[in-house]
Design an enzyme around this catalytic site. Structure first.
Site, PDB file in Angstrom:
ATOM      1  N   TYR A 154      -2.841  -7.188   7.611  1.00 46.91           N
ATOM      2  CA  TYR A 154      -2.495  -6.809   6.237  1.00 46.91           C
ATOM      3  C   TYR A 154      -2.636  -8.006   5.305  1.00 46.91           C
ATOM      4  O   TYR A 154      -3.232  -7.896   4.217  1.00 46.91           O
ATOM      5  CB  TYR A 154      -1.073  -6.255   6.166  1.00 46.91           C
ATOM      6  CG  TYR A 154      -0.618  -5.994   4.742  1.00 46.91           C
ATOM      7  CD1 TYR A 154      -1.208  -4.984   3.988  1.00 46.91           C
ATOM      8  CD2 TYR A 154       0.368  -6.780   4.150  1.00 46.91           C
ATOM      9  CE1 TYR A 154      -0.819  -4.764   2.669  1.00 46.91           C
ATOM     10  CE2 TYR A 154       0.762  -6.560   2.832  1.00 46.91           C
ATOM     11  CZ  TYR A 154       0.162  -5.549   2.101  1.00 46.91           C
ATOM     12  OH  TYR A 154       0.554  -5.342   0.800  1.00 46.91           O
ATOM     13  N   LYS A 158      -5.108  -8.646   1.914  1.00 50.93           N
ATOM     14  CA  LYS A 158      -4.655  -9.032   0.580  1.00 50.93           C
ATOM     15  C   LYS A 158      -5.185 -10.407   0.174  1.00 50.93           C
ATOM     16  O   LYS A 158      -5.381 -10.673  -1.014  1.00 50.93           O
ATOM     17  CB  LYS A 158      -3.132  -8.970   0.501  1.00 50.93           C
ATOM     18  CG  LYS A 158      -2.590  -7.542   0.505  1.00 50.93           C
ATOM     19  CD  LYS A 158      -3.149  -6.725  -0.663  1.00 50.93           C
ATOM     20  CE  LYS A 158      -2.573  -5.338  -0.743  1.00 50.93           C
ATOM     21  NZ  LYS A 158      -3.097  -4.564  -1.898  1.00 50.93           N
ATOM     22  N   THR A 189       9.152   1.230  -2.487  1.00 48.95           N
ATOM     23  CA  THR A 189       8.353   2.442  -2.689  1.00 48.95           C
ATOM     24  C   THR A 189       8.193   3.090  -1.315  1.00 48.95           C
ATOM     25  O   THR A 189       8.981   2.844  -0.411  1.00 48.95           O
ATOM     26  CB  THR A 189       6.977   2.096  -3.276  1.00 48.95           C
ATOM     27  OG1 THR A 189       6.265   1.254  -2.335  1.00 48.95           O
ATOM     28  CG2 THR A 189       7.094   1.360  -4.611  1.00 48.95           C
ATOM     29  N   GLU A 190       7.126   3.869  -1.144  1.00 50.44           N
ATOM     30  CA  GLU A 190       6.816   4.427   0.173  1.00 50.44           C
ATOM     31  C   GLU A 190       6.158   3.392   1.084  1.00 50.44           C
ATOM     32  O   GLU A 190       5.836   3.696   2.234  1.00 50.44           O
ATOM     33  CB  GLU A 190       5.885   5.635   0.040  1.00 50.44           C
ATOM     34  CG  GLU A 190       6.508   6.840  -0.623  1.00 50.44           C
ATOM     35  CD  GLU A 190       5.552   8.016  -0.702  1.00 50.44           C
ATOM     36  OE1 GLU A 190       4.380   7.872  -0.261  1.00 50.44           O
ATOM     37  OE2 GLU A 190       5.955   9.077  -1.200  1.00 50.44           O
TER      38      GLU A 190
END
Length: 255
Positions: A154, A158, A189-190
Site C-alpha cells: 500500500y 502511495k 471512513t470505510e
C-alpha cells in the site's frame, strides 16, 4: 459556463464528501464509482439540496482501462470540457507482513491506486491540454511519505502516486495545468473496513482513543486547493489529526 469537476470513487468517504462540498460551490459534477445505486442516490441528494448543481454519474471500475475510456468517450458534448479531475479512487487491503501477504490484495491495490489513476488521467488530461487549463487533484497519503510494518505494498502505491503527481506537474506545466497532491493521515471512513475485509471491530480499533480526520476535513482541503488564485498551485498538502505526528505515532487517550 459552469465549472465541471470529475470525482472518482464518489460512492463513499472522501469522494462523497468532496462531491457535497463542491456542489455547495456550484460545480457541475461527474461522479464515478462501481456502485450504481449509491451514485444515483448521491446525485438525487445533491440536485435536491443544491438546485444549481447538475450531476452526471458514470458507473465503471477504474482498474479496467477499456471501461474508463468508454465512459469518458460517452460523455455528452456539454460535459466534455472537464475543468477539474479529483483522482480519489483508492484503497488498502490487508496488513500482513510482505512474506505473508496475499498477491490478490497486492494486485487490487496496484491496479486501483496506480493504474486506475493513470487510466483516468490519461483519458481526461488531453482535453485539459487542448484547452490549456485544468486542475488535477490526486489523493495521496502519509503512506506516500513513510512506510510502516505490514503496509509495504500500500505504501509503495502511495509513493507512486506522489511520484506520478510530480511527473504530471512537469509534463503538464507548459499547458497551464495545476496538479495538487493531498496527503491525509488517519481519516475515519470505510478505509479500514475495506483494509480488514469487513471486520468492523478491527476497523473501529484503528480510530480508538483519539479524534481522527473526517472525510469532510479532506473535502474542505481539496476545496482550499481548488480555490487558490490561478497563479497559485498548492502542490503537496499533508493533513494530519492533531493526535497524529507520523504514520505510526498516534496519541491515544485524549479523545
Amino acid at each position: 459556463m459552469a465549472h465541471i469537476t470529475m470525482i472518482t470513487g464518489a460512492t463513499s468517504g472522501i469522494g462523497r464528501a468532496t462531491a457535497r462540498v463542491l456542489a455547495q460551490d456550484g460545480h457541475h459534477l461527474i461522479l464515478t464509482g462501481r456502485r450504481r445505486e449509491r451514485l444515483e442516490t448521491l446525485r438525487d441528494e445533491l440536485t435536491s439540496d443544491y438546485p444549481k448543481c447538475h450531476v452526471l454519474t458514470l458507473t465503471f471500475d477504474v482498474r479496467r482501462r477499456d471501461a474508463v475510456d468508454e465512459a469518458i468517450a460517452s460523455l455528452p458534448e456539454d460535459w466534455r470540457a472537464i475543468d477539474t479531475l479529483v483522482n480519489n479512487a483508492g484503497l488498502a487491503v490487508g496488513l500482513e507482513p510482505l512474506h505473508e501477504g496475499d498477491p490478490d490484495d497486492w494486485e487490487r491495490m496496484i491496479d486501483t491506486n496506480i493504474k486506475g489513476l493513470l487510466y483516468v488521467t490519461r483519458a481526461v488530461a488531453p482535453g485539459m491540454a487542448d484547452r490549456r487549463a485544468g486542475h488535477i487533484v490526486n489523493l495521496g497519503s502519509i503512506a506516500g511519505r513513510e512506510v510502516y510494518p505490514g503496509g509495504a505494498v500500500y505504501c509503495a502505491t502511495k509513493h507512486a502516486v506522489r511520484a506520478l503527481s510530480q511527473g504530471m506537474r512537469q509534463d503538464l506545466l507548459p499547458y497551464g495545468i495545476r496538479v495538487s497532491l493531498i496527503c491525509p493521515g488517519a481519516v475515519e471512513t470505510e478505509f479500514s473496513l475495506v483494509r480488514f475485509k469487513g471486520d468492523n471491530q478491527r476497523a473501529a480499533s484503528v480510530y480508538d482513543g483519539y479524534i481522527p480526520l473526517t472525510a469532510d476535513d479532506i473535502a474542505r482541503t481539496i476545496r482550499f486547493a481548488l480555490t487558490a488564485p490561478a497563479h497559485v498551485d498548492l502542490q503537496d498538502i499533508l493533513v494530519m489529526p492533531t493526535a497524529q505526528t507520523d504514520a505510526r505515532t498516534v496519541h491515544r487517550g485524549g479523545k
